[in-house]
Design a protein around this motif. Structure first.
Motif, PDB file in Angstrom:
ATOM      1  N   SER A 176       0.832  -1.212   0.000  1.00  0.00           N
ATOM      2  CA  SER A 176       0.000   0.000   0.000  1.00  0.00           C
ATOM      3  C   SER A 176       0.864   1.258   0.000  1.00  0.00           C
ATOM      4  O   SER A 176       0.517   2.256  -0.627  1.00  0.00           O
ATOM      5  CB  SER A 176      -0.966  -0.002   1.187  1.00  0.00           C
ATOM      6  OG  SER A 176      -0.297   0.179   2.411  1.00  0.00           O
ATOM      7  N   LEU A 196      -6.169   5.057  -4.054  1.00  0.00           N
ATOM      8  CA  LEU A 196      -7.306   4.139  -4.167  1.00  0.00           C
ATOM      9  C   LEU A 196      -6.861   2.699  -3.929  1.00  0.00           C
ATOM     10  O   LEU A 196      -7.489   1.965  -3.162  1.00  0.00           O
ATOM     11  CB  LEU A 196      -7.959   4.277  -5.550  1.00  0.00           C
ATOM     12  CG  LEU A 196      -9.056   3.269  -5.875  1.00  0.00           C
ATOM     13  CD1 LEU A 196     -10.234   3.425  -4.934  1.00  0.00           C
ATOM     14  CD2 LEU A 196      -9.490   3.403  -7.321  1.00  0.00           C
ATOM     15  N   ILE A 197      -5.772   2.291  -4.561  1.00  0.00           N
ATOM     16  CA  ILE A 197      -5.271   0.930  -4.368  1.00  0.00           C
ATOM     17  C   ILE A 197      -4.839   0.729  -2.919  1.00  0.00           C
ATOM     18  O   ILE A 197      -5.103  -0.327  -2.322  1.00  0.00           O
ATOM     19  CB  ILE A 197      -4.133   0.614  -5.355  1.00  0.00           C
ATOM     20  CG1 ILE A 197      -4.671   0.560  -6.797  1.00  0.00           C
ATOM     21  CG2 ILE A 197      -3.427  -0.697  -4.991  1.00  0.00           C
ATOM     22  CD1 ILE A 197      -5.765  -0.487  -7.037  1.00  0.00           C
ATOM     23  N   PHE A 255      -6.094   2.186  -0.261  1.00  0.00           N
ATOM     24  CA  PHE A 255      -7.333   2.025   0.514  1.00  0.00           C
ATOM     25  C   PHE A 255      -7.931   0.632   0.322  1.00  0.00           C
ATOM     26  O   PHE A 255      -8.428   0.029   1.269  1.00  0.00           O
ATOM     27  CB  PHE A 255      -8.368   3.082   0.127  1.00  0.00           C
ATOM     28  CG  PHE A 255      -8.216   4.385   0.856  1.00  0.00           C
ATOM     29  CD1 PHE A 255      -8.126   4.450   2.238  1.00  0.00           C
ATOM     30  CD2 PHE A 255      -8.164   5.572   0.151  1.00  0.00           C
ATOM     31  CE1 PHE A 255      -7.991   5.653   2.905  1.00  0.00           C
ATOM     32  CE2 PHE A 255      -8.027   6.782   0.792  1.00  0.00           C
ATOM     33  CZ  PHE A 255      -7.943   6.821   2.185  1.00  0.00           C
ATOM     34  N   LEU A 256      -7.890   0.132  -0.898  1.00  0.00           N
ATOM     35  CA  LEU A 256      -8.432  -1.207  -1.153  1.00  0.00           C
ATOM     36  C   LEU A 256      -7.620  -2.280  -0.431  1.00  0.00           C
ATOM     37  O   LEU A 256      -8.188  -3.246   0.097  1.00  0.00           O
ATOM     38  CB  LEU A 256      -8.490  -1.484  -2.653  1.00  0.00           C
ATOM     39  CG  LEU A 256      -9.527  -0.672  -3.429  1.00  0.00           C
ATOM     40  CD1 LEU A 256      -9.390  -0.908  -4.925  1.00  0.00           C
ATOM     41  CD2 LEU A 256     -10.944  -0.998  -2.956  1.00  0.00           C
ATOM     42  N   ILE A 257      -6.305  -2.120  -0.400  1.00  0.00           N
ATOM     43  CA  ILE A 257      -5.463  -3.059   0.356  1.00  0.00           C
ATOM     44  C   ILE A 257      -5.827  -2.986   1.836  1.00  0.00           C
ATOM     45  O   ILE A 257      -6.048  -4.008   2.497  1.00  0.00           O
ATOM     46  CB  ILE A 257      -3.964  -2.778   0.130  1.00  0.00           C
ATOM     47  CG1 ILE A 257      -3.556  -3.133  -1.299  1.00  0.00           C
ATOM     48  CG2 ILE A 257      -3.112  -3.569   1.138  1.00  0.00           C
ATOM     49  CD1 ILE A 257      -2.145  -2.704  -1.682  1.00  0.00           C
ATOM     50  N   TRP A 258      -5.908  -1.777   2.372  1.00  0.00           N
ATOM     51  CA  TRP A 258      -6.241  -1.616   3.790  1.00  0.00           C
ATOM     52  C   TRP A 258      -7.607  -2.211   4.111  1.00  0.00           C
ATOM     53  O   TRP A 258      -7.796  -2.809   5.157  1.00  0.00           O
ATOM     54  CB  TRP A 258      -6.215  -0.142   4.188  1.00  0.00           C
ATOM     55  CG  TRP A 258      -4.877   0.515   4.047  1.00  0.00           C
ATOM     56  CD1 TRP A 258      -3.644  -0.100   4.076  1.00  0.00           C
ATOM     57  CD2 TRP A 258      -4.629   1.897   3.826  1.00  0.00           C
ATOM     58  NE1 TRP A 258      -2.653   0.838   3.897  1.00  0.00           N
ATOM     59  CE2 TRP A 258      -3.221   2.064   3.745  1.00  0.00           C
ATOM     60  CE3 TRP A 258      -5.446   3.010   3.705  1.00  0.00           C
ATOM     61  CZ2 TRP A 258      -2.629   3.309   3.553  1.00  0.00           C
ATOM     62  CZ3 TRP A 258      -4.862   4.244   3.508  1.00  0.00           C
ATOM     63  CH2 TRP A 258      -3.467   4.389   3.436  1.00  0.00           C
ATOM     64  N   SER A 259      -8.533  -2.031   3.192  1.00  0.00           N
ATOM     65  CA  SER A 259      -9.870  -2.586   3.391  1.00  0.00           C
ATOM     66  C   SER A 259      -9.832  -4.113   3.450  1.00  0.00           C
ATOM     67  O   SER A 259     -10.463  -4.735   4.305  1.00  0.00           O
ATOM     68  CB  SER A 259     -10.794  -2.106   2.269  1.00  0.00           C
ATOM     69  OG  SER A 259     -12.068  -2.660   2.409  1.00  0.00           O
ATOM     70  N   LYS A 260      -9.063  -4.716   2.551  1.00  0.00           N
ATOM     71  CA  LYS A 260      -8.985  -6.180   2.505  1.00  0.00           C
ATOM     72  C   LYS A 260      -8.297  -6.772   3.737  1.00  0.00           C
ATOM     73  O   LYS A 260      -8.639  -7.869   4.164  1.00  0.00           O
ATOM     74  CB  LYS A 260      -8.244  -6.645   1.248  1.00  0.00           C
ATOM     75  CG  LYS A 260      -9.105  -6.621   0.009  1.00  0.00           C
ATOM     76  CD  LYS A 260      -8.537  -7.548  -1.033  1.00  0.00           C
ATOM     77  CE  LYS A 260      -9.674  -8.391  -1.484  1.00  0.00           C
ATOM     78  NZ  LYS A 260      -9.505  -9.475  -2.300  1.00  0.00           N
ATOM     79  N   PHE A 268      -5.786  -3.389  -9.532  1.00  0.00           N
ATOM     80  CA  PHE A 268      -7.137  -3.702  -9.049  1.00  0.00           C
ATOM     81  C   PHE A 268      -7.480  -5.172  -9.284  1.00  0.00           C
ATOM     82  O   PHE A 268      -7.989  -5.855  -8.393  1.00  0.00           O
ATOM     83  CB  PHE A 268      -8.156  -2.788  -9.738  1.00  0.00           C
ATOM     84  CG  PHE A 268      -9.566  -3.035  -9.299  1.00  0.00           C
ATOM     85  CD1 PHE A 268     -10.011  -2.547  -8.080  1.00  0.00           C
ATOM     86  CD2 PHE A 268     -10.448  -3.748 -10.094  1.00  0.00           C
ATOM     87  CE1 PHE A 268     -11.320  -2.785  -7.664  1.00  0.00           C
ATOM     88  CE2 PHE A 268     -11.742  -3.986  -9.688  1.00  0.00           C
ATOM     89  CZ  PHE A 268     -12.183  -3.502  -8.466  1.00  0.00           C
ATOM     90  N   LEU A 315      -5.573  -7.363  -6.900  1.00  0.00           N
ATOM     91  CA  LEU A 315      -6.171  -7.322  -5.561  1.00  0.00           C
ATOM     92  C   LEU A 315      -7.414  -8.186  -5.472  1.00  0.00           C
ATOM     93  O   LEU A 315      -7.652  -8.852  -4.464  1.00  0.00           O
ATOM     94  CB  LEU A 315      -6.539  -5.884  -5.187  1.00  0.00           C
ATOM     95  CG  LEU A 315      -5.463  -5.040  -4.572  1.00  0.00           C
ATOM     96  CD1 LEU A 315      -5.963  -3.621  -4.339  1.00  0.00           C
ATOM     97  CD2 LEU A 315      -4.975  -5.653  -3.285  1.00  0.00           C
ATOM     98  N   ASN A 316      -8.229  -8.146  -6.521  1.00  0.00           N
ATOM     99  CA  ASN A 316      -9.458  -8.955  -6.516  1.00  0.00           C
ATOM    100  C   ASN A 316      -9.173 -10.447  -6.502  1.00  0.00           C
ATOM    101  O   ASN A 316     -10.024 -11.231  -6.112  1.00  0.00           O
ATOM    102  CB  ASN A 316     -10.346  -8.587  -7.699  1.00  0.00           C
ATOM    103  CG  ASN A 316     -11.161  -7.346  -7.422  1.00  0.00           C
ATOM    104  OD1 ASN A 316     -11.364  -6.971  -6.276  1.00  0.00           O
ATOM    105  ND2 ASN A 316     -11.617  -6.706  -8.473  1.00  0.00           N
TER     106      ASN A 316
END
Length: 164
Positions: A20, A72-73, A75-80, A156, A159-160
């Motif tokens: 991140s 954005l990426i 935040f997505l890592i932190w969310s996961k 993205f 990450l998915n």
């Protein structure tokens, strides 16, 4: 278990945070440099004709998008990994995957923002001489954006593919 306790025993979590940091940090640095390059060129144009401020400001905003993509990426890592709720245990392999997912948007964001800044600065020269040709200057700079968007998509999709 709080974040510090989790990180002391979980190398995977360190790697995820590193991914991140690469995404947000490198893309953010690139955007700062790119926006600065355009700002310098735009200042020269506006010195000669203050009415061209709005047009040059549009060009200056373009290299800033890479920093947004990197954030954005991140935040997505932190969310996961549960930073906004409960931190989940991340294996070394998962951590390496998160690290790898942050690399495309970070590196391409760094480089493309700088070159987009140079292209947008050249667009400021177009505006200086022919203000009605703003769209042409924007198209030249936007072409560089294509590769930042592709790297965002790559990060993205990577990450998915990570399950935690």
């Amino acid at each position: 278990m709080d974040l510090l306790e989790m990180m002391s025993s979980n190398t995977g979590l360190y790697l995820a945070f590193l991914g991140s940091a690469i995404a947000a940090g490198l893309a953010g640095v690139g955007s700062a440099i790119g926006v600065g390059i355009v700002g310098q060129a735009a200042s020269g144009v506006v010195t000669e004709d203050p009415s061209k401020f709005g047009r040059t400001l549009l060009l200056q905003a373009l290299p800033g998008t890479q920093g947004i993509y990197g954030l954005l990426i991140a935040f997505l890592i932190w969310s996961k990994i549960g930073v906004f709720g409960n931190i989940v245990e991340i294996t070394m392999q998962q951590g390496l995957m998160f690290l790898a997912a942050g690399i495309p948007v970070g590196i391409v964001g760094l480089i493309s923002a700088i070159y987009q800044g140079k292209a947008a600065a050249a667009g400021c020269n177009i505006i200086a001489k022919r203000p009605e040709e703003l769209a042409k200057g924007m198209v030249y700079a936007a072409m560089v954006e294509t590769y930042a968007v592709l790297s965002l998509l790559a990060s993205f999709l990577m990450l998915n593919g990570i399950t935690v």
